[in-house]
Design a protein around this motif. Structure first.
Motif, PDB file in Angstrom:
ATOM      1  N   MET A  85       2.879   7.635   6.468  1.00  0.00           N
ATOM      2  CA  MET A  85       1.486   7.001   6.315  1.00  0.00           C
ATOM      3  C   MET A  85       2.494   6.016   5.146  1.00  0.00           C
ATOM      4  N   ARG A  86       1.959   4.386   5.281  1.00  0.00           N
ATOM      5  CA  ARG A  86       2.845   3.959   4.239  1.00  0.00           C
ATOM      6  C   ARG A  86       1.815   2.367   4.292  1.00  0.00           C
ATOM      7  N   PHE A  87       2.113   1.158   3.740  1.00  0.00           N
ATOM      8  CA  PHE A  87       1.553   0.081   3.602  1.00  0.00           C
ATOM      9  C   PHE A  87       2.749  -1.004   4.225  1.00  0.00           C
ATOM     10  N   ILE A  88       2.568  -2.502   4.459  1.00  0.00           N
ATOM     11  CA  ILE A  88       3.458  -3.141   4.024  1.00  0.00           C
ATOM     12  C   ILE A  88       2.878  -5.021   3.543  1.00  0.00           C
ATOM     13  N   PRO A  89       3.211  -5.251   2.575  1.00  0.00           N
ATOM     14  CA  PRO A  89       1.770  -5.591   1.485  1.00  0.00           C
ATOM     15  C   PRO A  89       2.975  -7.248   2.481  1.00  0.00           C
ATOM     16  N   ASP A  90       1.611  -7.903   2.350  1.00  0.00           N
ATOM     17  CA  ASP A  90       1.704  -8.986   2.924  1.00  0.00           C
ATOM     18  C   ASP A  90       3.018 -10.094   2.385  1.00  0.00           C
ATOM     19  N   GLY A  91       4.031 -10.410   3.226  1.00  0.00           N
ATOM     20  CA  GLY A  91       4.955 -10.916   2.834  1.00  0.00           C
ATOM     21  C   GLY A  91       6.424 -10.714   2.255  1.00  0.00           C
ATOM     22  N   LEU A  92       6.224  -9.547   2.333  1.00  0.00           N
ATOM     23  CA  LEU A  92       7.520  -8.704   2.026  1.00  0.00           C
ATOM     24  C   LEU A  92       8.592  -8.544   2.249  1.00  0.00           C
ATOM     25  N   CYS A  93       9.868  -9.195   2.350  1.00  0.00           N
ATOM     26  CA  CYS A  93      10.966  -9.462   3.117  1.00  0.00           C
ATOM     27  C   CYS A  93      11.486  -8.233   2.597  1.00  0.00           C
ATOM     28  N   VAL A  94      12.371  -7.818   3.857  1.00  0.00           N
ATOM     29  CA  VAL A  94      12.909  -6.834   3.840  1.00  0.00           C
ATOM     30  C   VAL A  94      14.128  -6.128   2.472  1.00  0.00           C
ATOM     31  N   GLN A  95      14.841  -7.340   2.091  1.00  0.00           N
ATOM     32  CA  GLN A  95      15.543  -7.174   1.365  1.00  0.00           C
ATOM     33  C   GLN A  95      14.798  -6.464  -0.182  1.00  0.00           C
ATOM     34  N   THR A  96      13.783  -7.196  -0.024  1.00  0.00           N
ATOM     35  CA  THR A  96      12.750  -7.223  -1.719  1.00  0.00           C
ATOM     36  C   THR A  96      12.835  -5.163  -1.231  1.00  0.00           C
ATOM     37  N   LEU A  97      12.355  -4.684  -0.372  1.00  0.00           N
ATOM     38  CA  LEU A  97      11.884  -3.818   0.017  1.00  0.00           C
ATOM     39  C   LEU A  97      13.074  -2.682  -0.429  1.00  0.00           C
ATOM     40  N   VAL A  98      14.187  -3.114   0.224  1.00  0.00           N
ATOM     41  CA  VAL A  98      15.730  -2.032  -0.063  1.00  0.00           C
ATOM     42  C   VAL A  98      15.289  -2.317  -1.114  1.00  0.00           C
ATOM     43  N   GLU A  99      15.436  -2.631  -1.937  1.00  0.00           N
ATOM     44  CA  GLU A  99      15.872  -3.230  -3.606  1.00  0.00           C
ATOM     45  C   GLU A  99      14.631  -2.589  -4.598  1.00  0.00           C
ATOM     46  N   TYR A 100      13.491  -1.667  -3.985  1.00  0.00           N
ATOM     47  CA  TYR A 100      12.918  -1.006  -4.721  1.00  0.00           C
ATOM     48  C   TYR A 100      13.929   0.221  -4.602  1.00  0.00           C
ATOM     49  N   GLY A 101      14.804   0.416  -3.616  1.00  0.00           N
ATOM     50  CA  GLY A 101      15.051   2.232  -3.577  1.00  0.00           C
ATOM     51  C   GLY A 101      16.167   2.393  -5.132  1.00  0.00           C
ATOM     52  N   ARG A 102      16.175   1.530  -5.571  1.00  0.00           N
ATOM     53  CA  ARG A 102      16.827   0.923  -6.799  1.00  0.00           C
ATOM     54  C   ARG A 102      16.208   1.857  -7.568  1.00  0.00           C
ATOM     55  N   PHE A 103      15.214   1.316  -7.842  1.00  0.00           N
ATOM     56  CA  PHE A 103      14.262   1.866  -9.076  1.00  0.00           C
ATOM     57  C   PHE A 103      14.332   3.327  -9.424  1.00  0.00           C
ATOM     58  N   PRO A 104      14.509   4.229  -9.101  1.00  0.00           N
ATOM     59  CA  PRO A 104      14.394   5.617  -9.717  1.00  0.00           C
ATOM     60  C   PRO A 104      15.529   5.329 -11.011  1.00  0.00           C
ATOM     61  N   HIS A 105      16.841   4.593 -10.300  1.00  0.00           N
ATOM     62  CA  HIS A 105      18.083   4.809 -11.157  1.00  0.00           C
ATOM     63  C   HIS A 105      17.734   3.905 -12.142  1.00  0.00           C
ATOM     64  N   GLY A 106      16.849   2.688 -12.218  1.00  0.00           N
ATOM     65  CA  GLY A 106      16.872   1.950 -13.756  1.00  0.00           C
ATOM     66  C   GLY A 106      16.876   0.912 -13.551  1.00  0.00           C
ATOM     67  N   GLY A 107      17.739   0.717 -12.351  1.00  0.00           N
ATOM     68  CA  GLY A 107      17.541  -1.029 -11.986  1.00  0.00           C
ATOM     69  C   GLY A 107      16.150  -1.599 -12.074  1.00  0.00           C
ATOM     70  N   ASN A 108      15.820  -1.937 -12.785  1.00  0.00           N
ATOM     71  CA  ASN A 108      13.988  -1.959 -12.656  1.00  0.00           C
ATOM     72  C   ASN A 108      13.938  -3.203 -11.756  1.00  0.00           C
ATOM     73  N   ASN A 109      14.387  -4.122 -10.728  1.00  0.00           N
ATOM     74  CA  ASN A 109      14.994  -5.045  -9.790  1.00  0.00           C
ATOM     75  C   ASN A 109      15.156  -4.504  -9.251  1.00  0.00           C
ATOM     76  N   GLY A 110      16.191  -3.585  -9.165  1.00  0.00           N
ATOM     77  CA  GLY A 110      17.044  -3.089  -8.106  1.00  0.00           C
ATOM     78  C   GLY A 110      18.276  -5.187  -8.024  1.00  0.00           C
ATOM     79  N   THR A 111      18.482  -5.564  -8.677  1.00  0.00           N
ATOM     80  CA  THR A 111      18.986  -6.732  -8.569  1.00  0.00           C
ATOM     81  C   THR A 111      19.842  -6.765  -9.615  1.00  0.00           C
ATOM     82  N   SER A 112      19.756  -5.994 -10.495  1.00  0.00           N
ATOM     83  CA  SER A 112      20.373  -6.301 -12.044  1.00  0.00           C
ATOM     84  C   SER A 112      21.161  -6.387 -12.427  1.00  0.00           C
ATOM     85  N   ARG A 113      21.866  -4.680 -11.648  1.00  0.00           N
ATOM     86  CA  ARG A 113      23.178  -4.936 -11.992  1.00  0.00           C
ATOM     87  C   ARG A 113      24.103  -5.308 -10.569  1.00  0.00           C
TER      88      ARG A 113
END
Lengths: 266, 316
Positions: A85-113
């Motif tokens: 069960m998952r939702f796809i927000p309007d306009g969300l692109c692949v790279q942004t989704l993959v960047e969310y994978g870095r959230f638990p490691h503290g990289g707030n938006n996945g692109t900081s480090r």
């Protein structure tokens, strides 16, 4: 060493029991396939292991610690999910989704480090999603979307991965590709994998251990040649079948012949 | 948008029954503190514009948060009971205890938070599912709506007093009002700085969000509490100004995309700009009669929104 230790697990919705008195363990570095007919409780079982559903009773240890008292963000550093069960927000692109994978490691938006960016690139390369990384998810085909979600899970750099029907919607080439990818990650990095699969032949070929779930119970667990036999296929899946040996891939292969209607069953 | 806000602010300060040039505006506020212009600007227009701006920010951000957290494009501050709670409390004071009119803002604020709390606890059942929350909100709102209608029927002679409260207006809003809402607005906006990434992840679905390490129920509770606080502080001062919270986040989504890290600040600016501009138009258009800002906003905002919708279709 066990990644999961489950003891006397019971789940019910209201008065309806979904899982009753289930015990099992999942070994570190193993690939476990959950199989069973529709409505057997497979998804419920993986949702409990994923901590997205709280059981009514029973004990679940994740790396010897109580799964439901560990902070969820800390678990997410080592355990990734691919829920159904998952939702796809309007306009969300692949790279942004993959960047969310870095959230638990503290990289707030996945692109900081730089490290985060490299891992995101690696996850997209592994899943062949790089060439459409800027495309909105909603415009992709089911298979492409599935690969993007798997890339997100890989970006968490997990030690264990729980997938609910990872091959659904994929055409046969991508089904093989995803399963091969998971097997490779398992062999190379020792990633523990638990997945719900519908195709019994996939389950036999790509897993070390098979769990058959039917009618709220764990019917059997073990290596494929022990668990999936002509007799058990007749009992649990209501099919008459032959089992051959696939010498090229070194695994058993099921050829189903016909459905059996049990007397009084169903 | 960051450029537009100061422009809107200055233009709004200039316009009114007695128009003042842009340079005179600065002179009157900061240098010549004895002039008539200073009186007009400092005591009447500036606080009103500031209240308008802050109210616009609060409502727009509140709407942006709620649309995300409820995964519902029709969500707005009124859907979680904020408006109906504030409205009911306001009505009771205005109609039943007309002597206590000065307590309307405080009463509306408490009413808004109380009814949000009621909606949230009614929707609770092993966690709060967005759909249950929306349904509970609709049910509580219609219940309180019935209460408001009953009050209007029993006290027909006092209905006039509540009309402006219902429509939402900035007329005669001054420093006390501004001082009342800015602490809440500042607190809620500061908390919301930490929330957009979590809201982004929450919008992938509860299971996926848990997988990424977001504590779903806790995050949802915080987000709803912040949204309720924002909307309650706005509604308590200007009345039931409904439109901003629904439309501004949508407008911003069309302009900057769905990423809440950009959408939150965009909604803040856009909300302030739109309320200030609409209030200015309302003051000037039929001078000396003032049109409440809520009406202007619906009159201009709705067609503009439909235009954006149509444009989007063409480009897609």
């Amino acid at each position: 060493m066990n990644v999961f230790f489950v003891k006397d697990l019971c789940v019910h919705f209201g008065s309806k029991a979904i899982i009753e008195h289930v015990d099992f363990t999942v070994k570190k570095g193993s690939v476990t396939a959950l199989v069973g007919p529709n409505g057997a409780g497979k998804t419920t079982l993986v949702r409990v292991l994923s901590r997205t559903l709280k059981p009514q009773s029973g004990k679940i240890l994740y790396n010897d610690k109580d799964l439901f008292t560990l902070p969820t963000k800390q678990i997410a550093k080592t355990l990734a999910l691919l829920p159904q069960m998952r939702f796809i927000p309007d306009g969300l692109c692949v790279q942004t989704l993959v960047e969310y994978g870095r959230f638990p490691h503290g990289g707030n938006n996945g692109t900081s480090r730089k490290e985060d960016r490299n891992i995101v690139q690696w996850a997209m390369a592994k899943t062949h999603t790089l060439h459409f990384r800027h495309t909105p998810l909603a415009r992709l085909s089911g298979g492409e979307q599935q690969r993007a979600w798997i890339a997100m899970a890989l970006a968490q750099k997990p030690k264990a991965l729980i997938l609910d029907e990872p091959t659904t919607f994929l055409d046969i080439a991508y089904q093989l590709e995803i399963l091969e990818l998971l097997r490779t990650l398992n062999k190379e990095t020792g990633l523990t994998i638990i997945m719900v699969l519908h195709d019994l032949n996939h389950a036999m070929r790509y897993s070390d251990s098979i769990m058959i779930v039917r009618d709220k119970k764990l019917r059997s667990i073990g290596p494929s040649h022990d668990v999936l036999t002509r007799e058990s296929l007749r009992m649990e899946f209501s099919i008459d079948s032959d089992i051959h040996w696939d010498s090229r891939n070194n695994c058993p292969y099921i050829i189903p012949h016909r459905q059996i209607h049990h007397e009084g069953a169903l | 948008m960051m450029v537009l806000l100061p422009i809107a602010l200055i233009v709004s300060l200039q316009c009114g029954s007695c128009s003042i040039g842009p340079i005179d505006v600065f002179k009157a506020i900061f240098i010549d503190k004895t002039s008539v212009n200073h009186q007009i600007l400092w005591n009447v227009r500036l606080p009103r514009v500031l209240v308008g701006g802050v109210v616009g920010m609060c409502l727009a951000l509140s709407g942006a948060i709620l649309q995300g957290v409820l995964r519902n494009p029709l969500a707005a501050p009124n859907i979680i009971g904020v408006s109906s709670g504030a409205g009911f409390a306001g009505f009771v004071i205005l109609i039943v205890f007309p002597d206590l009119t000065r307590l309307v803002p405080a009463g509306a604020f408490i009413g808004a938070l109380a009814s949000t709390l009621a909606v949230y606890s009614l929707a609770w059942s092993r966690g709060v599912q967005p759909l249950r929350l929306v349904l509970a909100g609709v049910a509580v709102s219609s219940l309180l709506g019935a209460g408001m209608s009953t009050l209007m029927i029993f006290y027909p002679e006092r209905v006039h007093g509540v009309l402006t409260f219902m429509v939402g207006g900035l007329s005669a809003r001054s420093w006390p009002h501004f001082n009342m809402i800015w602490p809440y607005a500042l607190a809620a906006i500061s908390i919301s700085i930490f929330l957009p990434t979590r809201l982004n992840i929450l919008s992938l679905g509860d299971d996926a969000a848990t997988g990424l390490g977001v504590h779903v129920e806790r995050t949802r509770l915080i987000l709803i509490a912040v949204a309720a606080l924002l909307a309650a502080s706005a509604v308590s001062v200007v009345g039931l100004l409904g439109f901003v919270g629904l439309i501004v986040p949508h407008m911003c989504r069309k302009l900057v995309g769905p990423d809440n890290r950009i959408l939150f600040p965009a909604s803040l600016f856009c909300g302030a700009i739109i309320v200030i501009i609409c209030d200015t138009i309302g003051r000037v258009l039929l001078d000396p009669i003032e049109i409440p800002v809520g009406i202007i906003m619906a009159l201009i905002g709705a067609p503009f929104f439909l235009f954006l919708l149509k444009e989007r279709k063409k480009s897609a």
